[in-house]
Enzyme design. Structure first.
Site: not given
Ligand code: URA
Length: 237
Positions: A103
């Site tokens: 993310d």
């Molecule tokens: N899980 C999440 O919620 N975000 C990420 O970036 C990776 C795994």
């Protein structure tokens, strides 16, 4: 493989085409111990190319460990945000892409490569490649959460999240828990949704390993380095 010398050097990340032409002109590049005719000279696998005295062997595939910082997207191009490839010099970006996604606000280990087959294997849902995250979570993470994650938990998709291993670390403060969570799939916002399913919020998230590959603690966010032979071998296994 037969390539123009300037392309060969640019592909190996020595510099832009313009820069490598200058290096050739200044005799900083030798082919089989001799100054080349010019940037147009053709080289093959059997030629020994050196730059400033070091051998430059041609590698088709490149593998970089990148410490993704917050605020950039795991994509090769984006018109709103900085991308992970913006951290690489422009001349070295051709063909590179991140293996999987973190993310915008997640930090940590991201493999950057041009090897589509390896990426496909690492991302294949059938392979269940483990990924470990360090997370800081609002509230107190409990043994009950651990048991629920170990069983597999409903995170609102068609299928529930597969069993995952939660390790509770000493808390950061009375309001913030610290954990390691290992998951074997990569659903959208998976870690955040898993904690959401037990009524908790992820405040900070960082991926620390993927398959046999561990984030190198000496890389600061935004830095990268090539994988070692051993790291690459582990990952391929
Ligand atoms: N899980 C999440 O919620 N975000 C990420 O970036 C990776 C795994």
């Amino acid at each position: 493989m037969q390539l123009r010398l300037d392309k060969y050097l640019a592909d190996m990340g020595i510099g832009t085409r313009t820069q490598v032409k200058q290096y050739i002109r200044k005799n900083q590049v030798l082919v089989n111990g001799l100054p080349p005719e010019g940037p147009q000279q053709k080289v093959t696998d059997s030629d020994m190319v050196t730059f400033q005295g070091s051998a430059i062997s041609y590698q088709k595939y490149k593998y970089y460990m990148f410490h993704k910082p917050k605020g950039c997207v795991s994509a090769a191009a984006d018109n709103r945000h900085k991308t992970v490839l913006d951290y690489f010099p422009e001349y070295s970006r051709k063909g590179l892409f991140p293996v999987g996604r973190l993310d915008l606000d997640t930090e940590g280990l991201l493999l950057i490569t041009n090897d589509g087959a390896l990426a496909h294997n690492l991302l294949s849902p059938a392979k269940h490649v483990p990924k470990t995250y360090y997370a800081e979570v609002g509230g107190t993470v409990t043994e009950e959460d651990k048991a629920q994650f170990a069983q597999g938990i409903d995170i609102g998709g068609e299928k529930q999240a597969l069993p995952a291993k939660l390790e509770i670390l000493p808390e950061k403060s009375p309001e913030i828990s610290r954990v390691h969570l290992t998951i074997t799939e990569g659903k959208f916002h998976q870690v955040k949704r898993m904690f959401g399913a037990v009524g908790k919020q992820v405040l900070y998230l960082k991926r620390v390993s993927m398959g046999g590959l561990m984030l190198d603690g000496s890389l600061s966010p935004g830095e990268y380095r090539e994988l070692t032979e051993k790291e690459l071998q582990n990952l391929k296994e």
